[in-house]
Design a protein around this motif. Structure first.
Motif, PDB file in Angstrom:
ATOM      1  N   MET A 202       0.840  -1.200   0.000  1.00  0.00           N
ATOM      2  CA  MET A 202       0.000   0.000   0.000  1.00  0.00           C
ATOM      3  C   MET A 202       0.875   1.249   0.000  1.00  0.00           C
ATOM      4  O   MET A 202       1.854   1.320   0.724  1.00  0.00           O
ATOM      5  N   ASN A 203       0.510   2.239  -0.827  1.00  0.00           N
ATOM      6  CA  ASN A 203       1.218   3.515  -0.809  1.00  0.00           C
ATOM      7  C   ASN A 203       0.315   4.598  -0.227  1.00  0.00           C
ATOM      8  O   ASN A 203      -0.816   4.331   0.181  1.00  0.00           O
ATOM      9  N   GLU A 204       0.825   5.821  -0.203  1.00  0.00           N
ATOM     10  CA  GLU A 204       0.067   6.907   0.434  1.00  0.00           C
ATOM     11  C   GLU A 204      -1.225   7.229  -0.303  1.00  0.00           C
ATOM     12  O   GLU A 204      -2.213   7.632   0.307  1.00  0.00           O
ATOM     13  N   VAL A 205      -1.237   7.062  -1.621  1.00  0.00           N
ATOM     14  CA  VAL A 205      -2.452   7.322  -2.399  1.00  0.00           C
ATOM     15  C   VAL A 205      -3.543   6.328  -2.020  1.00  0.00           C
ATOM     16  O   VAL A 205      -4.697   6.687  -1.767  1.00  0.00           O
ATOM     17  N   LYS A 206      -3.167   5.036  -1.980  1.00  0.00           N
ATOM     18  CA  LYS A 206      -4.132   4.001  -1.622  1.00  0.00           C
ATOM     19  C   LYS A 206      -4.587   4.161  -0.175  1.00  0.00           C
ATOM     20  O   LYS A 206      -5.745   3.882   0.159  1.00  0.00           O
ATOM     21  N   PHE A 207      -3.676   4.589   0.681  1.00  0.00           N
ATOM     22  CA  PHE A 207      -4.025   4.790   2.084  1.00  0.00           C
ATOM     23  C   PHE A 207      -5.081   5.877   2.227  1.00  0.00           C
ATOM     24  O   PHE A 207      -6.041   5.728   2.996  1.00  0.00           O
ATOM     25  N   GLN A 208      -4.923   6.957   1.490  1.00  0.00           N
ATOM     26  CA  GLN A 208      -5.907   8.036   1.546  1.00  0.00           C
ATOM     27  C   GLN A 208      -7.283   7.560   1.072  1.00  0.00           C
ATOM     28  O   GLN A 208      -8.316   7.955   1.609  1.00  0.00           O
ATOM     29  N   LYS A 209      -7.288   6.686   0.072  1.00  0.00           N
ATOM     30  CA  LYS A 209      -8.552   6.116  -0.394  1.00  0.00           C
ATOM     31  C   LYS A 209      -9.162   5.221   0.677  1.00  0.00           C
ATOM     32  O   LYS A 209     -10.378   5.207   0.889  1.00  0.00           O
ATOM     33  N   ALA A 210      -8.298   4.471   1.375  1.00  0.00           N
ATOM     34  CA  ALA A 210      -8.766   3.549   2.411  1.00  0.00           C
ATOM     35  C   ALA A 210      -9.397   4.292   3.580  1.00  0.00           C
ATOM     36  O   ALA A 210     -10.391   3.831   4.158  1.00  0.00           O
ATOM     37  N   ILE A 211      -8.847   5.456   3.938  1.00  0.00           N
ATOM     38  CA  ILE A 211      -9.397   6.215   5.061  1.00  0.00           C
ATOM     39  C   ILE A 211     -10.439   7.246   4.612  1.00  0.00           C
ATOM     40  O   ILE A 211     -11.013   7.961   5.434  1.00  0.00           O
ATOM     41  N   LYS A 212     -10.656   7.308   3.297  1.00  0.00           N
ATOM     42  CA  LYS A 212     -11.649   8.215   2.722  1.00  0.00           C
ATOM     43  C   LYS A 212     -11.386   9.674   3.098  1.00  0.00           C
ATOM     44  O   LYS A 212     -12.287  10.437   3.409  1.00  0.00           O
ATOM     45  N   TYR A 213     -10.092  10.022   3.069  1.00  0.00           N
ATOM     46  CA  TYR A 213      -9.711  11.415   3.301  1.00  0.00           C
ATOM     47  C   TYR A 213      -8.504  11.734   2.428  1.00  0.00           C
ATOM     48  O   TYR A 213      -7.490  11.025   2.465  1.00  0.00           O
ATOM     49  N   LYS A 214      -8.595  12.808   1.647  1.00  0.00           N
ATOM     50  CA  LYS A 214      -7.495  13.243   0.788  1.00  0.00           C
ATOM     51  C   LYS A 214      -6.840  14.471   1.391  1.00  0.00           C
ATOM     52  O   LYS A 214      -7.504  15.488   1.633  1.00  0.00           O
ATOM     53  N   PHE A 215      -5.562  14.384   1.660  1.00  0.00           N
ATOM     54  CA  PHE A 215      -4.826  15.482   2.273  1.00  0.00           C
ATOM     55  C   PHE A 215      -4.575  16.613   1.282  1.00  0.00           C
ATOM     56  O   PHE A 215      -4.198  16.384   0.130  1.00  0.00           O
TER      57      PHE A 215
END
Length: 237
Positions: free
Chosen positions: A1-14
């Protein structure tokens, strides 16, 4: 998992991705490379300050949620419920469900000693992410994030399915009878630094009333308190 996928997983885009990067940077990584010009960024920070902030936000969000959901429950019960949610075990559980350990920047020492799966490191990183979301999007964004990610844990707590805080329970039982000298003493430690087992004795006014072991000191203390309650000796003092 990378940071892009992580943001999708937590449903929040920094908006500021550097906040997330900092939240996922352990102090061992910064310390290890601070004198290495090829790797070190003088502006690079570890996640400890974000962890401090995230801890406070997490506590506030859970307090607010319990207060609203349990409008007829007294303060003592609310405090116990909050403690069962706002703890290392809950934070680590959520971190593992998100595969957060794969994203944390660790020093080689921590990496080689199993740091990516260590509850304390995962819990700290999870709090740091909460702090990062708060700084990036404000309190409402942080609240939405926490309630979404910790939703199942909150429901488990409300339904009595979450782990108990045996240390608090036994302390209340013993202190209800007056002044009490309650101590947790480490009897011994076994195993290498990255895979230790701790053995703890629970003493009440100098007498051992419980024993416990665990992978961390806190876990061993909880198990000693649990045994103390299950023995029933606390009821006859």
């Amino acid at each position: 998992m990378n940071e892009v996928k992580f943001q999708k997983a937590i449903k929040y885009k920094f908006n500021d991705i550097q906040l997330l990067k900092t939240a996922l940077t352990h102090s061992s990584y910064v310390n290890e490379f601070k004198n290495d010009r090829a790797h070190h960024n003088k502006d690079e920070q570890n996640n400890e300050r974000l962890e401090f902030l995230g801890d406070a936000i997490f506590d506030a969000v859970i307090s607010d949620e319990l207060y609203k959901k349990l409008w007829d429950v007294e303060e003592g019960v609310l405090t116990k419920l909050r403690a069962s949610i706002v703890c290392e075990r809950s934070l680590a559980r959520c971190a593992k469900s998100l595969s957060l350990g794969k994203l944390i920047s660790l020093g080689k020492g921590e990496e080689n000693s199993g740091g990516r799966s260590r509850n304390s490191i995962l819990a700290d990183a999870m709090e740091a992410v909460i702090g990062a979301v708060y700084l990036d999007g404000g309190f409402e964004a942080a609240k939405s994030f926490v309630l979404s990610i910790f939703g199942s844990i909150i429901e488990d707590a409300l339904n009595g399915k979450l782990y108990k805080d045996y240390k608090t329970d036994i302390q209340e039982i013993l202190q209800a009878r007056g002044e009490a000298d309650i101590r947790y003493i480490i009897e011994k430690e076994e195993g290498p630094d990255h895979n230790k087992t701790f053995y703890v004795n629970l003493l009440f006014n100098g007498k051992v009333i419980g024993n416990g072991c665990g992978r961390t000191k806190k876990e061993a203390e909880q198990n000693a308190a649990k045994e103390g309650i299950e023995r029933g000796e606390v009821l006859v003092f």
